[in-house]
Design a protein around this motif. Structure first.
Motif, short mmCIF file in Angstrom:
data_model
loop_
_atom_site.label_atom_id
_atom_site.label_comp_id
_atom_site.label_asym_id
_atom_site.label_seq_id
_atom_site.Cartn_x
_atom_site.Cartn_y
_atom_site.Cartn_z
N GLY A 1 0.80 -1.21 0.00
CA GLY A 1 0.00 0.00 0.00
C GLY A 1 0.83 1.26 0.00
O GLY A 1 2.07 1.25 0.09
N GLU A 2 0.14 2.38 -0.08
CA GLU A 2 0.78 3.68 -0.19
C GLU A 2 1.16 4.26 1.17
O GLU A 2 0.59 3.90 2.19
CB GLU A 2 -0.18 4.66 -0.88
CG GLU A 2 -0.64 4.26 -2.26
CD GLU A 2 -1.74 5.17 -2.76
OE1 GLU A 2 -1.73 5.47 -3.96
OE2 GLU A 2 -2.62 5.58 -1.97
N VAL B 1 0.57 7.71 2.77
CA VAL B 1 -0.32 8.85 2.53
C VAL B 1 0.11 9.99 3.43
O VAL B 1 0.35 9.80 4.63
CB VAL B 1 -1.79 8.47 2.80
CG1 VAL B 1 -2.70 9.69 2.67
CG2 VAL B 1 -2.25 7.37 1.84
N ARG C 1 1.04 9.05 -1.72
CA ARG C 1 -0.15 9.83 -2.07
C ARG C 1 -0.15 11.10 -1.23
O ARG C 1 -0.25 11.05 0.00
CB ARG C 1 -1.43 9.04 -1.82
CG ARG C 1 -2.72 9.81 -2.16
CD ARG C 1 -3.96 8.94 -2.04
NE ARG C 1 -3.92 7.86 -3.02
CZ ARG C 1 -4.41 7.96 -4.25
NH1 ARG C 1 -5.00 9.09 -4.65
NH2 ARG C 1 -4.33 6.95 -5.08
N ALA D 1 -6.56 7.07 3.12
CA ALA D 1 -5.62 6.14 3.75
C ALA D 1 -6.28 4.84 4.18
O ALA D 1 -5.71 4.10 4.99
CB ALA D 1 -4.97 6.81 4.96
N ALA E 1 -3.84 2.24 3.30
CA ALA E 1 -2.45 2.69 3.33
C ALA E 1 -1.60 1.87 4.29
O ALA E 1 -2.12 1.21 5.20
CB ALA E 1 -2.39 4.16 3.73
N ARG E 2 -0.30 1.93 4.11
CA ARG E 2 0.64 1.30 5.03
C ARG E 2 1.05 2.28 6.13
O ARG E 2 1.49 1.87 7.21
CB ARG E 2 1.87 0.80 4.28
CG ARG E 2 2.73 1.90 3.69
CD ARG E 2 3.75 1.35 2.72
NE ARG E 2 4.62 0.40 3.39
CZ ARG E 2 5.12 -0.70 2.82
NH1 ARG E 2 4.82 -0.98 1.57
NH2 ARG E 2 5.90 -1.51 3.49
N LEU F 1 0.13 6.62 7.43
CA LEU F 1 -0.48 7.94 7.23
C LEU F 1 0.37 8.96 7.98
O LEU F 1 0.66 8.78 9.17
CB LEU F 1 -1.92 7.94 7.75
CG LEU F 1 -2.67 9.28 7.77
CD1 LEU F 1 -2.70 9.93 6.41
CD2 LEU F 1 -4.08 9.07 8.32
N CYS G 1 -4.41 2.20 9.89
CA CYS G 1 -2.98 2.02 9.68
C CYS G 1 -2.19 2.87 10.68
O CYS G 1 -2.73 3.78 11.31
CB CYS G 1 -2.61 2.40 8.24
SG CYS G 1 -2.66 4.16 7.90
#
Length: 291
Positions: A149-150, A152, A181, A249, A252-253, A255, A283
């Motif tokens: 994941g992203e 964020v 992101r 998120a 997300a990985r 935030l 997350c």
């Protein structure tokens, strides 16, 4: 000399999850990890059986268990562990003074009552000089920590306002080889909030949304140049900052949000957006202090 990544533990499942997150991040960044547990003997003012030696052994056991577990699963990790003879909040703040970051379990409630309870964690996040990463739990159990994941990050204000927050986010994305992101939330000002200066600036970009997009691009530019390997997704959305970030998120990985370093009449605060995501994000959340 390398700065350390510090994690506070209390023996609870939540703090063990925070220690695991911190160990993985330390390996990614090639940083030493310092595991700390705050314990200070405090005789109670009311009649209740206490055993100082037993409590001291329990504090040492918490560290030995955590150290042994992390050393087994991360054999290349440089690791130290120590009991801090202070109250939790000042102990963690002192440990974080020269740290790269501090990781905490959000709602720890281990055998030694009161180490990483929510109120303590919030005090540390609000006053720490370094970024603090909160690894939260759900219904008393640590949530599964995403490995994909992203990253964020919430961006607000101008280039200088978000420099420290974006630096941390780009470093985290680069270390994890993850996309980033960058989110900028905005709302239309109320009628009485309109003024000629800001509205004139917005008009030059064709309206408020293009103006917000241009502001985000400008803030990201120096960090894109420094980290060209990081894939960046720009996300501009109308709405409240907390709601927009939590939605962005959801998978997300990590935030990342900012906390302005300032004191109010009621002491230090984390800010409304940071407060919202700390309480509702699934997350891990990194709160980065900035001017």
């Amino acid at each position: 000399m390398k700065r350390t990544l510090v994690v506070g533990v209390d023996g609870s499942p939540e703090s063990r999850a925070a220690a695991d997150w911190a160990a993985r991040e330390a390996v990614r960044r090639d940083l030493p990890l310092r595991v700390v547990h705050a314990w200070l003997w405090q005789p109670l003012a009311y009649p209740l059986a206490q055993n100082r030696d037993a409590e001291a052994r329990l504090a040492e056991d918490i560290l030995k268990e955590t150290e042994g577990d992390l050393s087994h699963r991360y054999p290349g990790l440089t690791l130290t562990a120590e009991v801090l003879a202070e109250l939790p909040v000042p102990a963690l703040l002192r440990a974080a003074e020269d740290a790269e970051m501090l990781a905490l379990g959000t709602r720890g409630h281990g055998a030694l009552a009161g180490f990483l309870l929510g109120s303590y964690g919030q005090q540390v996040i609000a006053a720490a000089k370094c970024p603090v990463v909160s690894v939260r739990s759900a219904h008393g159990r640590p949530v599964a920590l995403p490995e994909q994941g992203e990253v964020v990050v919430g961006q607000q204000g101008g280039v200088a306002d978000s420099s420290e927050v974006l630096r941390f986010a780009f470093e985290a994305a680069a270390a994890a080889d993850a996309p980033l992101r960058a989110v900028r939330a905005w709302n239309s000002p109320p009628v009485y909030g309109y003024s000629l200066g800001p509205m004139w600036s917005a008009d030059q970009f064709g309206g408020l949304e293009p103006y917000e997009k241009a502001a985000l691009e400008q803030a990201l530019e120096p960090w894109r140049l420094k980290y060209p390997e990081v894939e960046v997704v720009e996300h501009v959305e109308q709405g409240g900052g907390g709601h927009v970030l939590l939605t962005a998120a959801s998978d997300a990985r990590l935030l990342v949000v900012g906390r302005r370093v300032r004191e109010s009449s009621v002491g230090v605060r984390v800010g409304s957006v940071a407060h919202a995501v700390l309480h509702h994000s699934v997350c891990p959340v990194a709160v980065v202090p900035h001017p």
